[in-house]
Design a protein around this motif. Structure first.
Motif, PDB file in Angstrom:
ATOM      1  N   CYS A  79      -9.059 -11.885  20.720  1.00 56.32           N
ATOM      2  CA  CYS A  79      -9.820 -13.107  20.981  1.00 56.32           C
ATOM      3  C   CYS A  79     -11.303 -12.980  20.653  1.00 56.32           C
ATOM      4  O   CYS A  79     -11.913 -13.937  20.179  1.00 56.32           O
ATOM      5  CB  CYS A  79      -9.573 -13.577  22.404  1.00 56.32           C
ATOM      6  N   VAL A  80     -11.874 -11.811  20.875  1.00 56.61           N
ATOM      7  CA  VAL A  80     -13.290 -11.635  20.519  1.00 56.61           C
ATOM      8  C   VAL A  80     -13.436 -11.722  18.999  1.00 56.61           C
ATOM      9  O   VAL A  80     -14.289 -12.449  18.478  1.00 56.61           O
ATOM     10  CB  VAL A  80     -13.850 -10.301  21.065  1.00 56.61           C
ATOM     11  N   LYS A  81     -12.562 -11.013  18.295  1.00 57.96           N
ATOM     12  CA  LYS A  81     -12.634 -11.029  16.825  1.00 57.96           C
ATOM     13  C   LYS A  81     -12.429 -12.442  16.268  1.00 57.96           C
ATOM     14  O   LYS A  81     -13.226 -12.907  15.443  1.00 57.96           O
ATOM     15  CB  LYS A  81     -11.587 -10.077  16.227  1.00 57.96           C
ATOM     16  N   SER A  82     -11.386 -13.123  16.700  1.00 58.95           N
ATOM     17  CA  SER A  82     -11.122 -14.480  16.183  1.00 58.95           C
ATOM     18  C   SER A  82     -12.269 -15.424  16.463  1.00 58.95           C
ATOM     19  O   SER A  82     -12.638 -16.249  15.625  1.00 58.95           O
ATOM     20  CB  SER A  82      -9.860 -15.066  16.823  1.00 58.95           C
TER      21      SER A  82
ATOM     22  N   ASP B 290      -6.553  -0.669  15.225  1.00 53.99           N
ATOM     23  CA  ASP B 290      -6.880  -2.098  15.080  1.00 53.99           C
ATOM     24  C   ASP B 290      -8.270  -2.451  15.624  1.00 53.99           C
ATOM     25  O   ASP B 290      -8.961  -3.296  15.058  1.00 53.99           O
ATOM     26  CB  ASP B 290      -5.845  -2.973  15.803  1.00 53.99           C
ATOM     27  N   ALA B 291      -8.641  -1.811  16.718  1.00 55.39           N
ATOM     28  CA  ALA B 291      -9.935  -2.143  17.320  1.00 55.39           C
ATOM     29  C   ALA B 291     -11.071  -1.703  16.400  1.00 55.39           C
ATOM     30  O   ALA B 291     -12.020  -2.461  16.171  1.00 55.39           O
ATOM     31  CB  ALA B 291     -10.070  -1.493  18.690  1.00 55.39           C
ATOM     32  N   GLU B 292     -10.945  -0.494  15.835  1.00 53.78           N
ATOM     33  CA  GLU B 292     -11.965   0.010  14.915  1.00 53.78           C
ATOM     34  C   GLU B 292     -12.043  -0.887  13.685  1.00 53.78           C
ATOM     35  O   GLU B 292     -13.123  -1.229  13.216  1.00 53.78           O
ATOM     36  CB  GLU B 292     -11.650   1.447  14.480  1.00 53.78           C
ATOM     37  N   LYS B 293     -10.862  -1.276  13.194  1.00 62.20           N
ATOM     38  CA  LYS B 293     -10.824  -2.149  12.016  1.00 62.20           C
ATOM     39  C   LYS B 293     -11.479  -3.492  12.338  1.00 62.20           C
ATOM     40  O   LYS B 293     -12.240  -4.041  11.530  1.00 62.20           O
ATOM     41  CB  LYS B 293      -9.381  -2.355  11.554  1.00 62.20           C
ATOM     42  N   ALA B 294     -11.194  -4.010  13.528  1.00 60.87           N
ATOM     43  CA  ALA B 294     -11.776  -5.301  13.924  1.00 60.87           C
ATOM     44  C   ALA B 294     -13.302  -5.210  13.941  1.00 60.87           C
ATOM     45  O   ALA B 294     -13.995  -6.114  13.457  1.00 60.87           O
ATOM     46  CB  ALA B 294     -11.248  -5.715  15.297  1.00 60.87           C
TER      47      ALA B 294
ATOM     48  N   ASN C  73     -15.193  -3.064  12.251  1.00 61.63           N
ATOM     49  CA  ASN C  73     -15.665  -2.962  10.858  1.00 61.63           C
ATOM     50  C   ASN C  73     -15.631  -4.314  10.168  1.00 61.63           C
ATOM     51  O   ASN C  73     -16.573  -4.700   9.477  1.00 61.63           O
ATOM     52  CB  ASN C  73     -14.799  -1.965  10.071  1.00 61.63           C
ATOM     53  N   ASP C  74     -14.529  -5.056  10.364  1.00 65.07           N
ATOM     54  CA  ASP C  74     -14.385  -6.361   9.703  1.00 65.07           C
ATOM     55  C   ASP C  74     -15.456  -7.338  10.190  1.00 65.07           C
ATOM     56  O   ASP C  74     -16.018  -8.106   9.406  1.00 65.07           O
ATOM     57  CB  ASP C  74     -12.992  -6.956   9.965  1.00 65.07           C
ATOM     58  N   MET C  75     -15.728  -7.295  11.494  1.00 67.26           N
ATOM     59  CA  MET C  75     -16.748  -8.205  12.033  1.00 67.26           C
ATOM     60  C   MET C  75     -18.111  -7.883  11.447  1.00 67.26           C
ATOM     61  O   MET C  75     -18.854  -8.772  11.029  1.00 67.26           O
ATOM     62  CB  MET C  75     -16.784  -8.125  13.566  1.00 67.26           C
ATOM     63  N   GLN C  76     -18.415  -6.582  11.406  1.00 67.49           N
ATOM     64  CA  GLN C  76     -19.731  -6.184  10.892  1.00 67.49           C
ATOM     65  C   GLN C  76     -19.858  -6.539   9.404  1.00 67.49           C
ATOM     66  O   GLN C  76     -20.878  -7.086   8.976  1.00 67.49           O
ATOM     67  CB  GLN C  76     -19.943  -4.680  11.109  1.00 67.49           C
ATOM     68  N   ASP C  77     -18.789  -6.287   8.646  1.00 60.52           N
ATOM     69  CA  ASP C  77     -18.805  -6.629   7.219  1.00 60.52           C
ATOM     70  C   ASP C  77     -19.002  -8.126   7.009  1.00 60.52           C
ATOM     71  O   ASP C  77     -19.623  -8.555   6.041  1.00 60.52           O
ATOM     72  CB  ASP C  77     -17.492  -6.204   6.550  1.00 60.52           C
ATOM     73  N   ALA C  78     -18.438  -8.912   7.903  1.00 58.78           N
ATOM     74  CA  ALA C  78     -18.516 -10.378   7.756  1.00 58.78           C
ATOM     75  C   ALA C  78     -19.886 -10.927   8.152  1.00 58.78           C
ATOM     76  O   ALA C  78     -20.185 -12.085   7.885  1.00 58.78           O
ATOM     77  CB  ALA C  78     -17.418 -11.035   8.584  1.00 58.78           C
TER      78      ALA C  78
END
Ligand code: VGL
Ligand code: ZN
Length: 181
Positions: free
Chosen positions: A127-130, A158-162, A164-169
């Motif tokens: 939910c935080v990521k979305s 998954d948490a680490e990936k989330a 990374n994805d958030m920071q990249d975005a």
């Protein structure tokens, strides 16, 4: 204008809950302190019907109006000006607070001239990521308190990936130790 959005700090996501997050409760005092720095504090709730497609993927949790769906009892609700309920239909997951059905979150924020949204709460990789991705898409400058979130950790990595994805975005990371005032 800045807003603090507390995501899903509910009993079922804390230890002992239906979808308990290890250490989920430990962010409660951190968030209570954070809330003191913001003029506008809002919160989302995972707020599901008894039967929903969502429960094909997850154990039953956060059923509307149950104890599991209640906010963690340690969370100070005094500063919370509005609650946004999501995942309320039997056909949607409602991971993002921007999918709230009781009120349009993006419109609520824009009416109040909010341009910076600060995120904390549960869970990091859902939910935080979305919510973070929807916030960016809606044009908000989006910040994440990395010491005021926790992952459900169902799938290792998954948490680490989330994160990374958030920071990249374009999500900007900060911690509660950085004072905004
Ligand atoms: C959430 C799984 C299922 C969350 C909600 O709040 O991150 N995770 N429903
Ligand atoms: Zn849910």
């Amino acid at each position: 204008m800045k807003a603090l959005l507390i995501v899903d700090l509910q009993n079922d996501f804390c230890p002992g809950g239906a979808l308990g997050v290890k250490d989920g409760h430990k962010i409660v005092p951190v968030i209570n302190e954070l809330a003191r720095q913001f003029e506008l504090v809002i919160a989302s709730r995972d707020w599901h019907p008894e039967e929903t497609v969502h429960f094909e993927k997850w154990p039953v949790h956060c059923v509307a109006n149950t104890e599991g769906a209640a906010f963690h009892p340690g969370l100070s609700l005094r500063p919370v000006q509005q609650v946004f309920d999501k995942g309320t239909t039997n056909a949607d997951d409602g991971y993002s607070a921007f999918e709230a059905t009781n009120l349009d979150l993006a419109a609520y924020l824009k009416e109040r001239k909010v341009d910076e949204i600060y995120l904390c709460g549960l869970t990091t990789e859902y939910c935080v990521k979305s919510t973070a991705f929807d916030a960016l898409r809606a044009g908000f400058k989006t910040f994440l308190y990395t010491d005021a979130i926790a992952p459900v950790n169902l799938t290792p990595g998954d948490a680490e990936k989330a994160l990374n994805d958030m920071q990249d975005a374009g999500v900007i990371f900060l911690t509660s130790k950085i004072s905004l005032r």
